[in-house]
Scaffold this motif. Structure first.
Motif, short mmCIF file in Angstrom:
data_model
loop_
_atom_site.label_atom_id
_atom_site.label_comp_id
_atom_site.label_asym_id
_atom_site.label_seq_id
_atom_site.Cartn_x
_atom_site.Cartn_y
_atom_site.Cartn_z
N SER A 128 0.82 -1.21 0.00
CA SER A 128 0.00 0.00 0.00
C SER A 128 0.86 1.26 0.00
O SER A 128 0.67 2.16 -0.84
CB SER A 128 -0.92 -0.01 1.22
OG SER A 128 -1.79 1.10 1.20
N ARG A 139 -2.48 13.37 -0.89
CA ARG A 139 -3.50 13.05 0.10
C ARG A 139 -3.87 14.31 0.90
O ARG A 139 -3.33 15.39 0.67
CB ARG A 139 -2.99 11.97 1.06
CG ARG A 139 -1.77 12.40 1.90
CD ARG A 139 -1.55 11.40 3.02
NE ARG A 139 -0.32 11.65 3.78
CZ ARG A 139 -0.24 12.48 4.81
NH1 ARG A 139 -1.29 13.20 5.17
NH2 ARG A 139 0.91 12.61 5.47
N ARG A 170 -4.04 -2.12 5.38
CA ARG A 170 -4.37 -1.29 4.21
C ARG A 170 -4.23 0.20 4.51
O ARG A 170 -4.92 1.03 3.93
CB ARG A 170 -5.78 -1.63 3.70
CG ARG A 170 -5.85 -2.97 2.97
CD ARG A 170 -7.22 -3.27 2.39
NE ARG A 170 -8.15 -3.73 3.40
CZ ARG A 170 -8.33 -5.01 3.71
NH1 ARG A 170 -7.61 -5.95 3.11
NH2 ARG A 170 -9.22 -5.36 4.63
N ARG A 171 -3.32 0.53 5.41
CA ARG A 171 -3.08 1.93 5.74
C ARG A 171 -2.47 2.67 4.55
O ARG A 171 -1.79 2.06 3.71
CB ARG A 171 -2.18 2.04 6.96
CG ARG A 171 -0.75 1.58 6.72
CD ARG A 171 0.01 1.47 8.04
NE ARG A 171 1.43 1.14 7.85
CZ ARG A 171 2.23 0.73 8.83
NH1 ARG A 171 1.76 0.58 10.06
NH2 ARG A 171 3.50 0.46 8.58
N HIS A 172 -2.71 3.97 4.51
CA HIS A 172 -2.08 4.76 3.46
C HIS A 172 -0.57 4.75 3.63
O HIS A 172 0.19 4.57 2.66
CB HIS A 172 -2.59 6.20 3.49
CG HIS A 172 -1.87 7.11 2.53
ND1 HIS A 172 -0.68 7.74 2.87
CD2 HIS A 172 -2.16 7.49 1.27
CE1 HIS A 172 -0.27 8.45 1.85
NE2 HIS A 172 -1.15 8.33 0.86
N THR A 333 -9.57 0.44 7.46
CA THR A 333 -9.26 1.34 6.36
C THR A 333 -9.89 2.71 6.53
O THR A 333 -9.28 3.73 6.18
CB THR A 333 -9.73 0.71 5.03
OG1 THR A 333 -9.15 -0.60 4.90
CG2 THR A 333 -9.30 1.55 3.84
N ASN A 334 -11.09 2.78 7.10
CA ASN A 334 -11.77 4.07 7.26
C ASN A 334 -11.04 4.99 8.23
O ASN A 334 -11.25 6.20 8.19
CB ASN A 334 -13.21 3.84 7.72
CG ASN A 334 -14.01 5.13 7.80
OD1 ASN A 334 -14.30 5.61 8.88
ND2 ASN A 334 -14.34 5.70 6.64
N ASN A 337 -6.80 4.93 6.12
CA ASN A 337 -6.65 5.24 4.69
C ASN A 337 -7.85 6.02 4.17
O ASN A 337 -8.31 5.82 3.05
CB ASN A 337 -6.45 3.96 3.87
CG ASN A 337 -5.78 4.23 2.53
OD1 ASN A 337 -5.60 5.38 2.14
ND2 ASN A 337 -5.41 3.19 1.82
N ASP A 338 -8.35 6.92 4.99
CA ASP A 338 -9.43 7.83 4.59
C ASP A 338 -8.81 9.21 4.39
O ASP A 338 -8.96 10.11 5.21
CB ASP A 338 -10.51 7.85 5.66
CG ASP A 338 -11.70 8.72 5.27
OD1 ASP A 338 -11.86 9.00 4.06
OD2 ASP A 338 -12.47 9.12 6.17
N ALA A 343 -9.02 4.03 -1.61
CA ALA A 343 -8.38 3.08 -0.70
C ALA A 343 -8.08 1.77 -1.41
O ALA A 343 -8.84 1.34 -2.29
CB ALA A 343 -9.28 2.82 0.50
#
Length: 400
Positions: A128, A139, A170-172, A333-334, A337-338, A343
């Motif tokens: 990711s 971002r 799944r982090r940014h 993820t919310n 990675n928001d 995402a």
């Protein structure tokens, strides 16, 4: 790029709890994992090379004395022998095979299960972060990420629900993850209860949260049979943890099959269950009915909801079940990675296991959502036949 990972504990807690169980019960098992690009993301040129560089750098990670002290004090169910083992553990990059063909990337892992079990979550986090870095998409600012997180926690405090951060895989980026964790721990209110990431639990002195994942059940099904997979997986878990870490995952072979095998002994012994696929409202009603059928007060048990949650879903679920059963929410993820970008939808799954007395055997997951099924077409159909779940559907996720 600089090295992304700087702590061996930058991983989900259930990876360490399962590793301990595997070292104790199944030290001879060999495992294979495969990366699945569910979101059909197109990887930029040079991605595989940079990912390999990051994987190679992980060989230098080691458990520090302070990290070991944190685990000793906060996780008494992890034996001193296991913590000594973890202190000597090193990632072996030769267990990971990475290749790229145009926009497509292949990542596979093979080796002793007690070793390779730690690769899944860090690999996904690396995939990711390398993807976003090489894509060079802008971002939200750090202040915007903080404000975004703050607004969510305000809602959770208002709802009076327990929320844990589950967003490592799944982090940014590590940076965003750190900003989110800082705001979660600094924000006033009682909702935030901990994180699945052990490194951040240590850094911010909060509770590490997790028990086991689908692969625990997938192994037992492949090794001992689909009909006994759920009950045997939970019995073996109890053999290792003696009642600690008592949240049971329900959907490896559909929750309907799970609750048929979740008898009164297991229902009383385990503190609750985790929801990870299918309709959460239907699931909650099913859980409450199950406990009532067993003569157990649902208010003494807990459901952890952890499937693709956002603020709206949390509010809907809380309104449906608050006061009827214990509730907790694992949000991934919310939270991490928001950031105003698409995402990533990526997973890495156990695909095969072998041991001294068994050849390579495919593993299968049959969740409550068909597009989360994994395994070969033959193995999925075999599992469905044995469990009387019907035919393979067009949208089953078949691994070739």
């Amino acid at each position: 790029m600089k090295n992304i990972f700087n702590s061996i504990l930058d991983n989900d807690f259930y990876k360490f709890t399962m590793q301990y169980a595997v070292t104790k019960l199944y030290p001879d098992v060999i495992a294979r994992y495969k990366f699945i690009n569910r979101g059909k993301h197109e990887f930029p040129e040079g991605f595989a090379e940079e990912l390999q560089n990051q994987v190679n750098a992980m060989a230098n990670l080691a458990l520090t004395k302070d990290e070991k002290k944190f685990l000793t004090e906060n996780c008494p169910y992890l034996s001193p022998a296991y913590l000594d083992f973890l202190q000597g553990y090193r990632y072996d990059p030769s267990e990971v095979k990475i290749s790229q063909d145009g926009i497509n990337v292949s990542v596979e892992v093979e080796g002793n299960w007690y070793r390779t079990i730690l690769w899944e979550v860090p690999l996904l986090a690396l995939i990711s972060e390398v993807f976003y870095t090489l894509s060079d998409d802008k971002r939200m600012t750090n202040d915007e990420v903080t404000k975004n997180t703050s607004d969510k926690v305000d809602l959770y405090n208002k709802l009076g629900v327990n929320v844990a951060e589950f967003g490592t895989r799944r982090r940014h980026s590590y940076e965003v993850h750190d900003i989110v964790m800082k705001e979660l721990t600094n924000h006033s209110g009682q909702s935030f209860v901990g994180t699945s990431n052990v490194h951040f639990a240590h850094k911010y002195n909060v509770k590490p949260i997790g028990t086991h994942a689908h692969e625990w059940f997938m192994f037992h099904a492949a090794r001992f049979g689909y009909k006994v997979a759920n009950s045997m997986s939970l019995d073996r878990w109890v053999k290792v943890y003696y009642g600690d870490l008592g949240i049971a995952l329900t959907d490896t072979y559909t929750s309907d099959i799970f609750f048929r095998q979740f008898d009164k002994k297991l229902s009383k012994l385990f503190d609750g269950v985790r929801h990870d696929s299918g309709d959460p409202i239907e699931f909650g009603e099913k859980v409450i009915a199950h406990y009532q059928k067993m003569g157990i007060n649902p208010e003494h048990k807990t459901i952890i909801f952890s499937d693709g949650l956002n603020s709206e879903k949390v509010e809907t679920i809380a309104n449906a079940f608050k006061g009827r059963i214990g509730l907790s929410f694992g949000i991934g993820t919310n939270l991490t990675n928001d950031v105003g970008l698409r995402a990533m939808n990526i997973v890495m799954k156990l695909t095969e296991i072998s041991s001294i007395d068994i050849p390579w055997t495919g593993v299968v997951k049959l969740s409550d959502e068909r597009n989360k099924h994994t395994g070969s077409e033959r193995d999925i159909q075999l599992a469905k036949d044995i469990l009387q779940l019907g035919e393979i559907k067009a949208n089953d996720e078949v691994l070739k």
